[in-house]
Design a protein around this motif. Structure first.
Motif, PDB file in Angstrom:
ATOM      1  N   PRO A 266       0.627  -1.171   0.051  1.00  0.00           N
ATOM      2  CA  PRO A 266       0.113   0.066  -0.021  1.00  0.00           C
ATOM      3  C   PRO A 266       0.882   1.147   0.225  1.00  0.00           C
ATOM      4  O   PRO A 266       0.481   2.352  -0.760  1.00  0.00           O
ATOM      5  CB  PRO A 266      -0.326  -0.133   1.220  1.00  0.00           C
ATOM      6  N   ASP A 267       2.069   1.371   0.235  1.00  0.00           N
ATOM      7  CA  ASP A 267       2.983   2.753   0.622  1.00  0.00           C
ATOM      8  C   ASP A 267       2.995   2.645  -0.188  1.00  0.00           C
ATOM      9  O   ASP A 267       3.461   3.203  -1.356  1.00  0.00           O
ATOM     10  CB  ASP A 267       4.256   2.371   1.642  1.00  0.00           C
TER      11      ASP A 267
ATOM     12  N   TRP B 212       2.075   1.594  -3.071  1.00  0.00           N
ATOM     13  CA  TRP B 212       0.661   2.125  -4.413  1.00  0.00           C
ATOM     14  C   TRP B 212       0.486   3.584  -4.400  1.00  0.00           C
ATOM     15  O   TRP B 212       0.103   4.324  -4.632  1.00  0.00           O
ATOM     16  CB  TRP B 212      -0.712   1.174  -3.522  1.00  0.00           C
TER      17      TRP B 212
ATOM     18  N   ASN C 147     -10.312   4.874  -5.436  1.00  0.00           N
ATOM     19  CA  ASN C 147      -9.306   3.254  -5.483  1.00  0.00           C
ATOM     20  C   ASN C 147     -10.920   3.001  -6.131  1.00  0.00           C
ATOM     21  O   ASN C 147     -11.237   2.596  -5.122  1.00  0.00           O
ATOM     22  CB  ASN C 147      -9.451   2.947  -3.974  1.00  0.00           C
TER      23      ASN C 147
ATOM     24  N   LEU D   6      -2.649  -3.046  -7.181  1.00  0.00           N
ATOM     25  CA  LEU D   6      -2.242  -2.996  -5.694  1.00  0.00           C
ATOM     26  C   LEU D   6      -2.920  -4.482  -5.348  1.00  0.00           C
ATOM     27  O   LEU D   6      -4.120  -4.663  -5.467  1.00  0.00           O
ATOM     28  CB  LEU D   6      -3.169  -2.202  -4.744  1.00  0.00           C
TER      29      LEU D   6
ATOM     30  N   SER E   3      -3.785  -7.129  -2.140  1.00  0.00           N
ATOM     31  CA  SER E   3      -3.047  -6.630  -1.086  1.00  0.00           C
ATOM     32  C   SER E   3      -2.856  -7.922   0.050  1.00  0.00           C
ATOM     33  O   SER E   3      -3.202  -8.710  -0.432  1.00  0.00           O
ATOM     34  CB  SER E   3      -4.288  -5.643   0.427  1.00  0.00           C
TER      35      SER E   3
ATOM     36  N   PRO F 278     -11.297  -0.415   1.639  1.00  0.00           N
ATOM     37  CA  PRO F 278      -9.651  -0.545   1.182  1.00  0.00           C
ATOM     38  C   PRO F 278      -9.700   1.186   0.984  1.00  0.00           C
ATOM     39  O   PRO F 278      -8.147   2.087   1.190  1.00  0.00           O
ATOM     40  CB  PRO F 278      -9.235  -1.046   0.369  1.00  0.00           C
TER      41      PRO F 278
ATOM     42  N   GLN G  25      -8.424   2.880   3.868  1.00  0.00           N
ATOM     43  CA  GLN G  25      -7.345   2.486   4.350  1.00  0.00           C
ATOM     44  C   GLN G  25      -6.089   3.401   3.637  1.00  0.00           C
ATOM     45  O   GLN G  25      -5.263   4.309   4.086  1.00  0.00           O
ATOM     46  CB  GLN G  25      -6.996   1.080   4.014  1.00  0.00           C
ATOM     47  N   LEU G  26      -6.113   3.423   2.620  1.00  0.00           N
ATOM     48  CA  LEU G  26      -5.538   3.778   1.531  1.00  0.00           C
ATOM     49  C   LEU G  26      -5.242   5.753   1.927  1.00  0.00           C
ATOM     50  O   LEU G  26      -4.247   6.351   1.875  1.00  0.00           O
ATOM     51  CB  LEU G  26      -5.834   3.126  -0.167  1.00  0.00           C
TER      52      LEU G  26
ATOM     53  N   THR H  19      -2.981   6.109   4.722  1.00  0.00           N
ATOM     54  CA  THR H  19      -2.053   5.942   3.791  1.00  0.00           C
ATOM     55  C   THR H  19      -1.551   7.118   3.578  1.00  0.00           C
ATOM     56  O   THR H  19      -0.311   7.489   3.412  1.00  0.00           O
ATOM     57  CB  THR H  19      -1.535   4.348   3.326  1.00  0.00           C
TER      58      THR H  19
END
Length: 350
Positions: free
Chosen positions: A154-155, A157, A184, A326, A328, A336, A339-340, A343
């Motif tokens: 994820p980082d 991405w 996303n 991505l 995961s 998600p 979450q993104l 991040t």
């Protein structure tokens, strides 16, 4: 056929990631310097031997294109007052990057930034900066060879998406009334969450047997991604919902039936891609209608949600940021995009 380009590292962090990737892409490429021999385990070596994992050497044109893009971006970010230089690019930790992957005009910049050179000539540079350059390099290779970028981090991405959208971000990652967003598109019910008990040989046989179903899913996913990115009015958004969502759902369900025997549990890995979308799309009642960051279920197993506001609509790339995906390794969230979003917020402002 759809091919994936794994970035930014050479070795795959997890064999399951490669197995899942081969359920989506016909082949997975990776950038490998000529003098480097990847440290692959037996399963990955099997995929290499069968031609489903392909090592690419970067030519001088691709290095030059990546260097031009990265240096231009670096200059604009440092001189612009309207766009932000992410705090994440000043990370204090370091990773290795091979000088053979760097075009000659870019090497002095990396040598200036490097804290040390390891015994095997790898430079130690900040991970997000290395990821930024590796995105440019991967993006150059992907465009020249018609590949789609894929990662398991994820980082990575987030960093890749930042550069893919030309750094078109301000410090206001959360901006409810923005007119365009990095979004996303997540598919939550297609790929099995665990494949460690499935041999690579079984995966390779599946890849060959179900080529047509996979191609149909790939085509509908890319068509849907591009239609959403191009849409800038609610009338056309209605058309997308009534037509393209239905077609994507049907292609996904057909391919999911083929993958079914690999699934030992109901849980699935999250497979997602980035795209740009306007507020007129995200605010449509049949899509969203509320906060553009709230994940919305377009159909069974397909979610759409905002990750970050874009600074300006005029800077959206012609290719809409390209196709960057991505897969995961950990199902950490059923939403998600949130979450993104977190991040991305940390990457920009932490």
């Amino acid at each position: 056929m759809r091919y994936g380009l794994y970035y930014p590292s050479i070795e795959f962090r997890d064999v399951d990631f490669l197995k899942k990737s081969l359920l989506v892409w016909d082949r997975v490429f990776r950038i490998v310097p000529p003098s480097y021999k990847p440290n692959d385990d037996s399963a990955i070596s099997e995929a290499v031997a069968e031609g489903l994992v392909v090592d690419l050497n970067v030519d001088d044109y691709e290095k030059s294109k990546a260097a031009h893009g990265f240096l231009d971006f670096y200059h604009v970010r440092k001189s612009s007052g309207n766009l932000t230089w992410p705090a994440g690019l000043d990370s204090p930790t370091f990773v290795r990057i091979d000088p053979e992957k760097i075009e000659a005009r870019l090497l002095p910049l990396f040598e200036q930034l490097a804290k040390q050179v390891t015994g095997d000539r790898f430079l130690q540079v900040p991970p997000d900066l290395a990821g930024g350059y590796m995105f440019y390099l991967a993006n150059s290779v992907a465009k020249q060879r018609d590949l789609q970028l894929i990662t398991d981090s994820p980082d990575t991405w987030v960093v890749g998406s930042y550069f893919a959208h030309a750094g078109n971000f301000s410090e206001q990652v959360y901006q409810e009334n923005g007119d365009a967003f990095l979004c996303n598109l997540a598919i939550t019910d297609l790929l099995p969450d665990e494949l460690h008990e499935v041999s690579m040989d079984d995966i390779l046989r599946f890849v060959e047997k179900h080529r047509d179903e996979r191609a149909a899913f790939q085509d509908e996913l890319e068509r849907f991604r591009m239609e959403l990115s191009r849409c800038n009015n609610k009338q056309h958004a209605h058309y997308i919902v009534s037509d393209f969502v239905h077609r994507l759902k049907r292609a996904k369900e057909d391919y999911r039936k083929a993958i079914g025997p690999f699934s030992k549990r109901e849980l699935c890995s999250i497979f997602s891609g980035g795209l740009s979308a306007t507020l007129s799309v995200l605010s449509l009642p049949t899509i969203g209608g509320g906060d553009p960051y709230d994940p919305v279920r377009l159909c069974s197993g397909v979610l759409l949600g905002g990750v970050s506001a874009l600074a300006t609509r005029s800077m959206i790339p012609v290719d809409k940021g390209g196709a960057s995906y991505l897969i995961s390794l950990d199902r950490l969230s059923t939403t998600p995009s949130w979450q993104l979003h977190r991040t991305f917020e940390e990457f920009i402002n932490d």
